[in-house]
Design an enzyme around this catalytic site. Structure first.
Site, PDB file in Angstrom:
ATOM      1  CB  SER A  46       9.637  21.065  84.769  1.00  0.00           C
ATOM      2  OG  SER A  46       8.259  21.039  84.945  1.00  0.00           O
ATOM      3  CB  THR A  55       6.009  13.830  90.897  1.00  0.00           C
ATOM      4  OG1 THR A  55       6.809  14.961  91.442  1.00  0.00           O
ATOM      5  CG2 THR A  55       4.755  13.580  92.038  1.00  0.00           C
ATOM      6  CB  SER A  74      18.131  18.549  92.176  1.00  0.00           C
ATOM      7  OG  SER A  74      17.671  17.251  91.763  1.00  0.00           O
TER       8      SER A  74
END
EC number: 2.7.1.25
Lengths: 185, 185
Positions: B15, B20, B87
Site C-alpha cells: 500500500s 495506482t 496481491s
C-alpha cells in the site's frame, strides 16, 4: 476506432426459455463477422464471480449488481456484451440498466408450461418435488418486463429468427455496422 | 482488427508503493494514443465486485480470483487491462497468471519505510496503532515477486519514468503498435 459501439444486450426470462441458446447464436453470427462479443451467462458466472451467492432475493440482487459492474466495463470498451440471466426482479433489471448505460432489455418469453415441458436441466422436476427452493416460476416470482426493447417468443419462432431480431435491432440502433464517416468522426 | 493485443498488466506491491499512480499514468498515455484501456483498482473494485470480502488470506485469494476472471474477459477482447492490487501472496498472483493467460507481472517496489512515510491514506498509522488488522507489511506478509516481468523502483524514479518502462515493455512484446501486416494477417 472499432466498427462497433459498446452495448449490453440483457436477456431475461424463465429457466429454459432460451436465453443462452439465443445469446450463443447471436454471438456466433457476430463473431463470424469479426465483432468483439462477450457472453456473460448466469450458470457460468456463478462458478466464478458469484459462487458465494444463492437464490434469495438479496443474493439475486447482488448477483445482478456484480454482473452489471462487469458488463459495464466491457460495454464502455465497445464490446457487444450478451448477458443471460433469469433476473426475475424488475427493479434489479432497472438497476442493471442504470449501471451499464447502453442497455437493451430482451424479454425471452416462453410460457412456463413450455419451459417446464422442455426442462433441459431437469430443474423444474426437482423444484416441483420440493428439492430446490426459490425456483423462479415455481416457488419464486418472475416479473415480466412491461416495456422491453425486444420480445422474443421462443415457443413460436426458431433460434435463428430470434437471433436475427436481436442483430437487426443492433444494426438499427447503430451499435454495429457503423458507416466509415462515423468512425472517422 | 484493433491495433492492440489484449494483455493484463498486474501491478503488485505494498500500500502506498504507487501501483495506482503508475497505472493511471500508463492509462492516460495509452488513451491519448487511442488505445482501449481498462483499469481495475483494488480500492474501487472492493466497492462493487468484492464488497463482501475482508482481508484474511482466504478473502484476499477470493478477491484475486474474481478480479482475475474479470481481467480475463477484458484481455480476451483485446483490452489493455491494468490491475492494481496489493496481491501479497505469490501463489495468488500465479493463479491470476494462469486464469488470465496474457499477463505481465510488475513489481511496484518501494521500501516499507518509504510507503509508511508517505502514508497517503493514513492507513499505516492506523495499522501501527492496531486499529486495522491484516495490514500488509505491518501485520500481514508481503511476498515479493521472485522473477517479475518488470520492476519499478518508485522511490528512485519518477511516475513518468515508471510509466514509460511499462509502455516500452508493451511495445517490445508486441501488445501495442502492431504493424499493419500483422493486423491484416
Amino acid at each position: 476506432m472499432r466498427n462497433q459501439k459498446g452495448v449490453t444486450v440483457w436477456f431475461t426470462g424463465l429457466s429454459g426459455a432460451g436465453k443462452t441458446t439465443v445469446a450463443r447464436e447471436v454471438e456466433r453470427q457476430l463473431k463470424e463477422k469479426g465483432y468483439y462479443v462477450q457472453r456473460l451467462d448466469g450458470d457460468i458466472v456463478r462458478q466464478h464471480l458469484t459462487r458465494d451467492l444463492g437464490f434469495t432475493k438479496e443474493d439475486r440482487d447482488e448477483n445482478i449488481r456484480r454482473n452489471s459492474f462487469v458488463a459495464k466495463l466491457l460495454t464502455q470498451n465497445d464490446i457487444i456484451t450478451l448477458c443471460s440471466f433469469i433476473s426475475p426482479y424488475r427493479k434489479a433489471r432497472q438497476t442493471a440498466r442504470e449501471i451499464i448505460g447502453e442497455f437493451i432489455e430482451v424479454y425471452v418469453n416462453a410460457p412456463l408450461e413450455v419451459c417446464e415441458d422442455r426442462d433441459v436441466k431437469g430443474l423444474y422436476a426437482k423444484a416441483r418435488a420440493g428439492e430446490i427452493d426459490n425456483f423462479t416460476g415455481i416457488s419464486d416470482p418472475y416479473e415480466p418486463p412491461q416495456n422491453p426493447d425486444l420480445e422474443l417468443r421462443t415457443d413460436k419462432e426458431t433460434v435463428e429468427e430470434s437471433a436475427s431480431k436481436v442483430i437487426e435491432y443492433l444494426e438499427e440502433k447503430g451499435y454495429i455496422n457503423l458507416p466509415e464517416d462515423v468512425l472517422a468522426g
